[in-house]
Write a protein that holds these residues in place. Sequence first.
Motif, mmCIF file in Angstrom:
data_model
loop_
_atom_site.group_PDB
_atom_site.id
_atom_site.type_symbol
_atom_site.label_atom_id
_atom_site.label_comp_id
_atom_site.label_asym_id
_atom_site.label_seq_id
_atom_site.Cartn_x
_atom_site.Cartn_y
_atom_site.Cartn_z
ATOM 1 N N ARG A 108 0.814 -1.222 0.000
ATOM 2 C CA ARG A 108 0.000 0.000 0.000
ATOM 3 C C ARG A 108 0.849 1.275 0.000
ATOM 4 O O ARG A 108 0.584 2.209 -0.760
ATOM 5 C CB ARG A 108 -0.934 -0.021 1.213
ATOM 6 C CG ARG A 108 -1.612 1.296 1.501
ATOM 7 C CD ARG A 108 -3.103 1.255 1.346
ATOM 8 N NE ARG A 108 -3.556 2.550 0.855
ATOM 9 C CZ ARG A 108 -4.789 2.850 0.549
ATOM 10 N NH1 ARG A 108 -5.719 1.942 0.644
ATOM 11 N NH2 ARG A 108 -5.126 4.031 0.116
ATOM 12 N N CYS A 165 2.367 1.996 -3.348
ATOM 13 C CA CYS A 165 1.355 2.399 -4.328
ATOM 14 C C CYS A 165 0.850 3.814 -4.033
ATOM 15 O O CYS A 165 0.704 4.636 -4.945
ATOM 16 C CB CYS A 165 0.209 1.383 -4.336
ATOM 17 S SG CYS A 165 -0.856 1.575 -5.765
ATOM 18 N N ASP A 166 0.644 4.114 -2.758
ATOM 19 C CA ASP A 166 0.219 5.471 -2.370
ATOM 20 C C ASP A 166 1.247 6.504 -2.827
ATOM 21 O O ASP A 166 0.908 7.560 -3.344
ATOM 22 C CB ASP A 166 0.076 5.578 -0.843
ATOM 23 C CG ASP A 166 -1.207 4.934 -0.333
ATOM 24 O OD1 ASP A 166 -2.055 4.532 -1.153
ATOM 25 O OD2 ASP A 166 -1.353 4.823 0.905
ATOM 26 N N SER A 204 -5.688 4.080 -3.897
ATOM 27 C CA SER A 204 -4.454 4.884 -3.753
ATOM 28 C C SER A 204 -4.513 6.101 -4.661
ATOM 29 O O SER A 204 -4.150 7.211 -4.257
ATOM 30 C CB SER A 204 -3.217 4.064 -4.143
ATOM 31 O OG SER A 204 -2.959 3.061 -3.213
#
Length: 263
Positions: free
Chosen positions: A22, A25-26, A89
């Motif tokens: 995560r 990707c963020d 995201s």
Amino acid sequence: MILVKLGGSVITDKSRLRTFRRSACDRLAREMRSGASEGILVVHGAGSFGHIVAKKYALHKGLKYDSQVEHVATVQRDVRELNLRVLESLIDAGLNAVSVPPASSSTFENGCVKTFSDTPFSSLLDMGLVPVSFGDVVPDMAMGFSICSGDLMMAELAKAFKPRLVVFCADVDGVFDKDPKLDKSAKLLDEIDSSITMTSFKEKSVNADVTGSMKGKIEMMLAISEHCEKCIIVNGNVRGRLESAIKGTQVKSTTVVPRQVSA
Ligand code: IP8
């Protein structure tokens, strides 16, 4: 217009089933948001949401035995779950991302794209949305089903939209003369063209992967480089590389150029 591939090895942990990364990707989503001042098309790989089960049940070989069908369904579901997380995201970063699964724009035969329509993408781009496609298991006219890699969608999108810039976010700094994960003396190549000798690149990769090797990816990127002003591979795990590439700042990377035609 820019076209960005978020590699499955960057946004997932490829060695652990259905493990989303995560924070990576963020960050990449934020880098796209602050780097780009134009239309964006995004494609992401399947990583451990697709390759592990697809490989175990040979889904890339098409329909061979009945029990594969159950796994077609689970892989379809899993890559959609990953796609939802990527959308999340992107939306959190301020990009109005919408999903465009490969089968909504394309038909497939023998693992290749048979027909492609750019309309699902162009109509969304016209509204200021960010279309997001991905590697998927798809209906195939000859094989029953097959695997459409994100790179296959990248090639179709590059052909159709002729982007200013195509960026591949990988888990290495670019293309090396040897596999940098296996050989410390490997040297990063600043630029490659179709004169590159493919013999040093392996057909297989370390983690479960049904769509290929560095060799296949390089061939695809060379084809893509014919349809854009610039095609570049950056390390998506290093903060700022994607943003710099989008802004046109010099960054550690490999640029892929089409064969130079002599005058
Ligand atoms: O990760 C592969 O897409 P890629 C898709 O872009 C599946 O090569 C389902 C394994």
